[in-house]
Enzyme design. Structure first.
Site: not given
Ligand code: URA
Length: 213
Positions: A103, A107, A203, A206
């Protein structure tokens, strides 16, 4: 879309540890793996089977076996890879395809950068693995991709989901004539302005694999 939130104390326990920022990558990976196996049990409730008779040491027993074609498990790269082993533990004979989606952080739009999937998915039950259903852009695009190849039943397994993402997937996929199910450990409060699930777990990629740039 049918939504199943796994309501089980072990799911809640493992999810709480996953959320904890003090949980380091090796433990996070193990917990994610265990949690996926619990979610996989729910996700495979309607896996297709066919009758099979076996001979026990005592008598004939009528049972079932998984139908052909075999189910297809599709982790969405990269974070979905951390869910693959947990899913394969319950579905060891499933085929595995890969879908690389990224992604754009500005945006939040999702695009496909890699795929390794059968060209014809007609008659296949597909299990998409993506830990975080956040904006819904990635999952909606992945589902559309599988449906365009002929998949006729799709179950998304997500560790966490946000109401905004669920809403978007439902809006974008209303026209699809394919049953879609979401199985998740929890539906959280909302997204923040960076598209992260709140309270979420940060995340997922991560936390599974470290920050690889
Ligand atoms: N992706 C993540 O890994 N975490 C979020 O909270 C949202 C998207």
């Amino acid at each position: 879309m049918r939504i199943h939130v796994a309501d089980h104390p072990l799911v809640a326990h493992k999810l709480t540890l996953l959320r904890d920022e003090q949980t380091e990558s090796p433990t996070f990976r193990r917990l994610a793996d265990e949690l996926v196996t619990l979610l996989a049990y729910e996700a495979t409730r309607d896996v297709r089977t066919e009758p099979r008779t076996v001979q026990t040491p005592v008598a004939e027993a009528v049972g079932v076996r998984l139908s052909s074609p075999r189910p297809l498990v599709v982790p969405i790269l990269r974070a979905g890879l951390g869910m693959l082993e947990g899913m394969q533990r319950l579905l060891p004979t499933a085929e595995v395809g890969f879908l690389g989606m990224i992604r754009d952080e500005a945006t939040l739009a999702a695009s496909t950068y890699a795929e390794r999937l059968p060209s014809d998915l007609a008659g296949r039950q597909c299990y998409l693995l993506d830990p975080m259903l956040a904006t819904g852009g990635t999952l909606a695009a992945a589902i559309q991709f599988l449906v365009a190849r002929g998949a006729d039943q799709i179950t998304a397994v997500c560790l966490l989901a946000a109401p905004e993402g669920i809403g978007r997937v439902e809006r974008e996929l209303t026209a699809l004539d394919v049953p879609i199910t979401l199985v998740t450990a929890a539906v959280d409060e909302c997204l923040n302005d960076k598209g992260y699930i709140v309270p979420g777990l940060g995340d997922a990629g991560d936390r599974l694999y470290g920050v690889a740039g």
